[in-house]
Enzyme design. Structure first.
Site, PDB file in Angstrom:
ATOM      1  N   LEU A 182      32.586  97.691   8.657  1.00 48.52           N
ATOM      2  CA  LEU A 182      33.497  98.805   8.918  1.00 48.52           C
ATOM      3  C   LEU A 182      34.752  98.266   9.588  1.00 48.52           C
ATOM      4  O   LEU A 182      34.703  97.770  10.712  1.00 48.52           O
ATOM      5  CB  LEU A 182      32.814  99.843   9.810  1.00 48.52           C
ATOM      6  CG  LEU A 182      33.670 101.053  10.206  1.00 48.52           C
ATOM      7  CD1 LEU A 182      34.063 101.862   8.975  1.00 48.52           C
ATOM      8  CD2 LEU A 182      32.938 101.926  11.219  1.00 48.52           C
ATOM      9  N   ASP A 183      35.868  98.337   8.881  1.00 53.60           N
ATOM     10  CA  ASP A 183      37.139  97.809   9.365  1.00 53.60           C
ATOM     11  C   ASP A 183      38.009  98.968   9.822  1.00 53.60           C
ATOM     12  O   ASP A 183      38.627  99.657   9.003  1.00 53.60           O
ATOM     13  CB  ASP A 183      37.815  97.009   8.253  1.00 53.60           C
ATOM     14  CG  ASP A 183      39.118  96.369   8.701  1.00 53.60           C
ATOM     15  OD1 ASP A 183      39.403  96.399   9.921  1.00 53.60           O
ATOM     16  OD2 ASP A 183      39.853  95.845   7.848  1.00 53.60           O
ATOM     17  N   THR A 184      38.046  99.176  11.133  1.00 53.70           N
ATOM     18  CA  THR A 184      38.821 100.308  11.661  1.00 53.70           C
ATOM     19  C   THR A 184      40.322 100.138  11.442  1.00 53.70           C
ATOM     20  O   THR A 184      41.075 101.105  11.536  1.00 53.70           O
ATOM     21  CB  THR A 184      38.545 100.495  13.160  1.00 53.70           C
ATOM     22  OG1 THR A 184      38.848  99.276  13.851  1.00 53.70           O
ATOM     23  CG2 THR A 184      37.079 100.850  13.390  1.00 53.70           C
ATOM     24  N   ASN A 186      41.547  99.048   8.578  1.00 57.04           N
ATOM     25  CA  ASN A 186      41.796  99.147   7.149  1.00 57.04           C
ATOM     26  C   ASN A 186      42.325 100.537   6.814  1.00 57.04           C
ATOM     27  O   ASN A 186      41.573 101.513   6.775  1.00 57.04           O
ATOM     28  CB  ASN A 186      40.492  98.865   6.382  1.00 57.04           C
ATOM     29  CG  ASN A 186      40.688  98.908   4.866  1.00 57.04           C
ATOM     30  OD1 ASN A 186      41.795  99.157   4.375  1.00 57.04           O
ATOM     31  ND2 ASN A 186      39.624  98.680   4.131  1.00 57.04           N
ATOM     32  N   ILE A 295      35.059  98.136   4.508  1.00 57.42           N
ATOM     33  CA  ILE A 295      35.174  99.561   4.189  1.00 57.42           C
ATOM     34  C   ILE A 295      36.000 100.263   5.257  1.00 57.42           C
ATOM     35  O   ILE A 295      35.891  99.926   6.450  1.00 57.42           O
ATOM     36  CB  ILE A 295      33.798 100.235   4.058  1.00 57.42           C
ATOM     37  CG1 ILE A 295      32.990 100.080   5.342  1.00 57.42           C
ATOM     38  CG2 ILE A 295      33.036  99.681   2.878  1.00 57.42           C
ATOM     39  CD1 ILE A 295      31.678 100.835   5.333  1.00 57.42           C
TER      40      ILE A 295
END
Length: 302
Positions: A182-184, A186, A295
């Site tokens: 989880l790419d905050t 992105n 994501i």
């Protein structure tokens, strides 16, 4: 001839604890140097250190039975560390070996200095009895403390475990399962449809793509826009070109496509979406290989 009675309980227990300590140290070295290593290899490398620890304690218990070779600087300063690193990380190039052994020596010297400082302070002020078990626990604790202070290893691994999700991408009868982070940060969106973008390592998806799409991706990654790049009709509506300003480039262009469905599992809950674009990234996203995709929070409805 005098007989020497040697009790093996302390050497054996010390060897087992040394095995765990050295395996943990090798794991930390791998995390710091971004070297992929399997647990059986770590156990093998740690076992070499544990065996040498057994020899040291046996030499101490027997009052110098093995003195002439086990205390040689060539043995404990070079041979044993090199064998441990080679067993854990083989095969290695010379440059890679020097990098990993350098981190190994750095952590080992720091740990030795910490133990020496604790023993000195204890002898002068506290006079506590530090048992083998307590020394073992302190050694492990300091390995993680040094890894966290120097390189942020601990919080990075904890963060990865919290933010790693299994995902499944489906399109045209194909089914790809990956681990995603989880790419905050992105915030990529398809400029046409405004749907969020999942970034996937190209090497993990290229074998499932048509040759025409692979050829188009290859040309675009080289900065070429050829007019004769024909792709299947059913892919014309799927393919997307995505501008971005990160991932190692100030201004770049990624190729992506619209899958039929993407599902993300979070504990006992599953999120599904068909309003998403999957973009190809031609490098490794995780040095350790723990995840192969990024994501955005929008996929989880946040």
């Amino acid at each position: 001839m005098d007989m020497v009675k040697v009790y093996l309980d302390l050497p054996i227990s010390g060897a087992i604890l040394g095995w765990i300590q050295d395996g943990t140290l090798l794991w930390m070295v791998g995390q710091i140097s971004s070297a992929r290593v399997a647990w059986p290899r770590l156990l093998l490398g740690g076992a070499i250190g544990g065996a040498f620890q057994f020899m040291l304690l046996l030499n101490q218990a027997s009052e110098g039975l093995l003195y002439h070779w086990v205390l040689s600087p060539l043995i404990f300063m070079f041979l044993i560390p090199w064998l441990m690193v080679t067993a854990a990380f083989f095969p290695l190039t010379l440059r890679r070996f020097l990098t990993i052994i350098g981190y190994f020596y750095l952590l080992s010297f720091l740990l030795s200095g910490i133990h020496w400082g604790i023993d000195s302070l204890n002898q002068r002020y506290f006079h506590w009895t530090i048992t083998l078990w307590w020394r073992f626990c302190l050694h492990l604790a300091f390995i993680f403390i040094l890894g966290e202070i120097g390189w942020g290893v601990v919080h990075r691994k904890v963060w990865d475990q919290i933010c790693l999700f299994p995902i499944q991408i489906q399109w045209q009868g194909q089914n790809l399962k990956l681990n995603a982070l989880l790419d905050t940060g992105n915030r990529l969106h398809d400029p046409l449809t405004k749907v969020p973008v999942i970034v996937v390592e190209f090497n993990h998806i290229k074998d499932l793509l048509p040759p025409e799409v692979l050829k188009m991706v290859d040309h675009l990654q080289r900065g070429e826009l050829a007019d004769d790049l024909a792709i299947p009709l059913y892919w014309e509506e799927r393919v997307r070109l995505l501008p971005f300003h990160s991932l190692g480039k100030e201004h770049g262009l990624m190729v992506g496509f619209r899958p039929d469905r993407v599902s993300v599992r979070q504990k006992n809950q599953e999120y599904e979406s068909n309003n998403v674009v999957v973009a190809f990234y031609n490098r490794s996203l995780s040095p350790e290989g723990s995840f192969q995709a990024l994501i955005p929070p929008a996929i989880l409805g946040t």
